[in-house]
Design an enzyme around this catalytic site. Structure first.
Site, PDB file in Angstrom:
ATOM      1  N   HIS A 103       0.807  -1.228   0.000  1.00 13.17           N
ATOM      2  CA  HIS A 103       0.000   0.000   0.000  1.00 13.17           C
ATOM      3  C   HIS A 103       0.837   1.275   0.000  1.00 13.17           C
ATOM      4  O   HIS A 103       0.541   2.241   0.704  1.00 13.17           O
ATOM      5  CB  HIS A 103      -0.962  -0.003   1.176  1.00 13.17           C
ATOM      6  CG  HIS A 103      -2.044  -1.036   1.093  1.00 13.17           C
ATOM      7  ND1 HIS A 103      -2.551  -1.487  -0.107  1.00 13.17           N
ATOM      8  CD2 HIS A 103      -2.725  -1.716   2.057  1.00 13.17           C
ATOM      9  CE1 HIS A 103      -3.497  -2.395   0.130  1.00 13.17           C
ATOM     10  NE2 HIS A 103      -3.618  -2.556   1.431  1.00 13.17           N
ATOM     11  N   HIS A 173      -9.726   1.763   0.846  1.00 12.38           N
ATOM     12  CA  HIS A 173      -9.622   0.583   1.703  1.00 12.38           C
ATOM     13  C   HIS A 173     -10.701   0.572   2.793  1.00 12.38           C
ATOM     14  O   HIS A 173     -10.432   0.201   3.942  1.00 12.38           O
ATOM     15  CB  HIS A 173      -8.235   0.533   2.337  1.00 12.38           C
ATOM     16  CG  HIS A 173      -7.762  -0.848   2.685  1.00 12.38           C
ATOM     17  ND1 HIS A 173      -8.327  -1.605   3.684  1.00 12.38           N
ATOM     18  CD2 HIS A 173      -6.776  -1.608   2.152  1.00 12.38           C
ATOM     19  CE1 HIS A 173      -7.689  -2.766   3.777  1.00 12.38           C
ATOM     20  NE2 HIS A 173      -6.747  -2.797   2.845  1.00 12.38           N
ATOM     21  N   GLU A 290     -11.490  -3.901  -2.594  1.00 10.68           N
ATOM     22  CA  GLU A 290     -10.551  -2.890  -3.056  1.00 10.68           C
ATOM     23  C   GLU A 290     -10.422  -2.964  -4.578  1.00 10.68           C
ATOM     24  O   GLU A 290      -9.753  -3.844  -5.101  1.00 10.68           O
ATOM     25  CB  GLU A 290      -9.200  -3.092  -2.393  1.00 10.68           C
ATOM     26  CG  GLU A 290      -9.253  -3.145  -0.871  1.00 10.68           C
ATOM     27  CD  GLU A 290      -8.034  -3.847  -0.296  1.00 10.68           C
ATOM     28  OE1 GLU A 290      -6.890  -3.447  -0.642  1.00 10.68           O
ATOM     29  OE2 GLU A 290      -8.206  -4.802   0.489  1.00 10.68           O
TER      30      GLU A 290
END
Length: 325
Positions: A103, A173, A290
């Site tokens: 991420h 997210h 996601e």
């Protein structure tokens, strides 16, 4: 409408924006582009908060790992070995998930304060990611615009430009619990997902081998069925990359009647059932869908590309619709 939500240790002010339309209320933070809350009614008209979040800024600062509601980047999901190459040059990244980059690294977009501008029925968040941030090349001018449409659907539209070749993969997210946050695990939710294939992974959750067929496996959600648990996998959407969002998923809570639909321009969806959530939450307390390009794409030329060149514009859009039945 915006209000002060808190201040970071360095004195930076964080604001919260409230969006309301068609019976839906959404709150977005300038810290991490976080969707702090989404309030929608059930079949009896009772409104509840249906995403996991913290009431104050200190919760997000103290518990960054779940990426609750966050805008994640430069690269959502994992890049294996925390490195990739462009044009023959290797770029080492921050490793924050064992040997991998997750991420966007240790200080990704989810931990940055974004500049907010009001737009019709929403807010536009923007920032400049400097060349070399977390190891990624090129200056990236990036924005995410959150709006509610006439039906109350939440639209998140991303744009980015760069001054040097780089890779970009952005997502949101948010963890959904359509029974209401704190109502228990989401394993009883029902999911439909328009994906005939998924990407098998190794023990570090990096794609291994070619995408596999879901037929005859626990990954087959082409027909609506109970969600269960044990998922942190990328699903290869049948539609591929599209210019406009197309519906790819439906999540339904039979108890409350709430329905979440997901439409996107992206070619993949990471289904994460949050088996590893820790206090103050419990495992499986929410489910993330996601929308994204595939994990480790910079190291997989057979996957849809995530490269962005100077003169190009990265665009991605996902729409979260709400209804009851």
């Amino acid at each position: 409408m915006s209000e002060v939500f808190g201040r970071l240790d360095d004195g930076t002010t964080v604001h919260r924006w409230t969006l309301e339309r068609a019976g839906v209320r959404v709150r977005v933070l300038t810290y991490g582009g976080i969707v702090q809350s989404v309030e929608v009614p059930d079949r009896a008209g009772r409104t509840a908060q249906v995403v996991l979040g913290f009431p104050g800024l200190e919760g997000y600062v103290a518990h960054p790992e779940p990426f609750l509601g966050a805008l994640v980047g430069r690269y959502a999901n994992r890049i294996g070995g925390a490195r990739f190459a462009l044009d023959g040059r290797a770029y080492p990244l921050t490793a924050n998930d064992g040997p991998n980059s997750l991420h966007g690294g240790a200080n990704g977009f989810d931990k940055r304060v974004w500049e907010a501008t009001e737009v019709a029925h929403g807010v536009r968040l923007a920032r400049v990611s400097p060349d070399g941030e977390e190891g990624f090349p090129g200056r990236l001018d990036v924005s995410a615009t959150y709006t509610l449409d006439a039906s109350g659907a939440l639209r998140i539209a991303y744009e980015a430009v760069t001054d040097a070749p780089t890779v970009v993969n952005l997502t949101n997210h948010t963890y959904w619990n359509l029974g209401g946050a704190g109502s228990g695990p989401t394993g009883g939710h029902e999911l439909r997902l328009a994906a005939a294939r998924y990407t098998p992974v190794d023990d570090r959750l990096i794609p291994a081998g070619e995408p596999a067929e879901v037929a005859g496996t626990r990954f087959d959600f082409r027909r609506t069925r109970a969600l269960g648990a044990g998922y942190d996998h990328n699903f290869v959407l049948d539609k591929g990359v599209t210019a406009a969002p197309e519906e790819v998923a439906e999540l339904h809570d039979p108890v409350s009647g709430r329905v979440l639909t997901v439409a996107t321009t992206e070619p993949g969806v990471q289904l994460y059932t949050a088996d590893h959530l820790t206090a103050p939450f419990t495992p499986n307390a929410g489910t993330a869908l996601e929308t994204q390009h595939f994990p480790d794409s910079p190291n997989r030329p057979d996957f849809p590309p995530t490269r962005l060149n100077p003169g190009e514009v990265y665009r991605s859009e996902t729409v979260y619709g709400f209804s009851v039945r």
